[in-house]
Design a protein around this motif. Structure first.
Motif: not given
Lengths: 141, 155, 91
Positions: B112-113, B116, B119
């Motif tokens: 997820a990190a 992100m 993103v």
């Protein structure tokens, strides 16, 4: 009487935001110049941003970034949720300001004035000396 | 060309400062996960670097760094990067933008990190391109034969 | 006309000040927004769930990722709108 003074002292931040909001609101509804209206809208938005950010503040709190180490348990974080909401709102503010300024440039091209009354009168009567559109129509007919 | 643009001090300082501002912008974007920062802020700082250069060296020189065509491509690239990350999660069986679904690392939080960060870079690219294009479009053209501002209507 | 505008502005400001009496004091740790279980949960759980230290980034890009996608679309649309408005003659 001390009660009122306590309230004023504890909530002085809200008085500042209300004053800012009143300045922006007055500029929006009383000024005739379109650019000044946009500036007023920006001041209004800034007042609301500050209001939200101050709601998230905690006395003695740090920025909401997780701290590791010996004192990690004692750290108080400020409320992160309003920060996220206002980060979103700032982007919308920038976008609306950009589109508003672009529209103002087009309006100035068309009517040769930024004064609301002049533009409204020109639109109402379609006077040739004010409107590119009306002049074009006159040339066409 | 106004007086401030001819000043040798300002021109030199701007030429030296612009790469450092851009570097700081990249730092802010990449560091957004572990410190203050993020895509919006970094993108605006990077855009400010290019706007500063264009203010002093002229819009024409600024367009040599980021031309209108590159601008258009960049501003959509960031959005595609963002939406593509969301679709990547759907490819691996998760929901839209459910980062944990991608089997990049054994630890879902680590995945997820990383995603992100992707993103944030996407946000930064879009914000940079849009800021620069806003400045180039709203600022008046410098050349005499401009058609943006026809001569004012006589009253 | 300006008197009317001033009156409207003062009315709005007075109403806000009157309503603002119920708001929590500046920096109050017991404010409802801070005591809400959602805030507490974000502060305690976001590092384990998202793997980043910055809670604001975790909220922005992970929990509210869909909203931020819309945000990026808004700024992209604003750029395109300005191009459409001001760059009519050349392409």
């Amino acid at each position: 009487m001390t009660g009122i003074m306590d309230i004023v002292y504890a909530e002085y931040n809200y008085w500042i935001y209300v004053a800012l909001m009143m300045i922006g609101f007055y500029a929006m509804i009383a000024k005739k110049n379109l650019v000044k209206k946009v500036i007023g809208a920006n001041i209004f938005q800034t007042a609301i941003f500050l209001f939200y950010i101050s709601l998230s503040d905690i006395t003695g709190g740090t920025a909401p970034i997780i701290v590791h180490g010996d004192h990690a348990a004692e750290v108080i974080y400020t409320n992160p949720v309003p920060h996220v909401l206002i980060l979103t709102a700032i982007v919308v503010a920038v976008s609306t300001t950009a589109v508003a300024l672009a529209l103002i440039i087009r309006i100035y091209d068309e009517y040769g004035s930024l004064d609301e009354d002049v533009i409204l009168a020109a639109r109402r009567n379609l006077q040739p000396e004010f409107s590119e559109y009306a002049r074009q129509k006159e040339v066409d007919t | 060309m106004s007086g401030i643009q001819e000043s040798i001090i300002i021109r030199t300082v701007v030429r030296i400062m612009v790469p450092f501002i851009a570097l700081f912008a990249l730092y802010v974007i990449i560091h957004g996960a572990s410190g203050p920062g993020g895509g919006f802020q970094g993108g605006v700082i990077f855009g400010a670097a290019i706007i500063l250069y264009a203010m002093i060296y002229g819009i024409e020189d600024g367009k040599k760094i980021i031309s209108d065509k590159v601008n258009r491509i960049l501003s959509s690239t960031g959005l595609v990067l963002y939406a593509g990350t969301g679709l990547l999660c759907m490819v691996f069986g998760g929901k839209f933008l459910q980062y944990n679904a991608v089997p990049l690392f054994p630890n879902p939080a680590e995945t997820a990190a990383i995603l992100m960060d992707v993103v944030e870079v996407g946000i930064g690219i879009t914000v940079l391109a849009v800021m620069v294009s806003l400045f180039f479009d709203i600022s008046p053209p410098e050349t005499e034969d401009d058609e943006m501002f026809p001569e004012e209507v006589e009253q | 006309m300006k008197i009317l505008a001033l009156f409207a502005v003062l009315l709005a400001g007075g109403m806000l000040l009157y309503a603002g009496q119920d708001l929590p004091a500046f920096g109050d740790q017991n404010s409802p927004a801070y005591q809400h279980p959602m805030t507490t949960r974000f502060i305690e759980e976001s590092e384990n769930e998202t793997g980043v230290y910055n809670i604001v980034t975790a909220l922005l890009a992970n929990y509210r990722g869909y909203d931020t996608l819309g945000e990026t679309t808004v700024i992209f649309t604003a750029g395109m709108a300005v191009i459409l408005l001001l760059r009519r003659r050349e392409l």
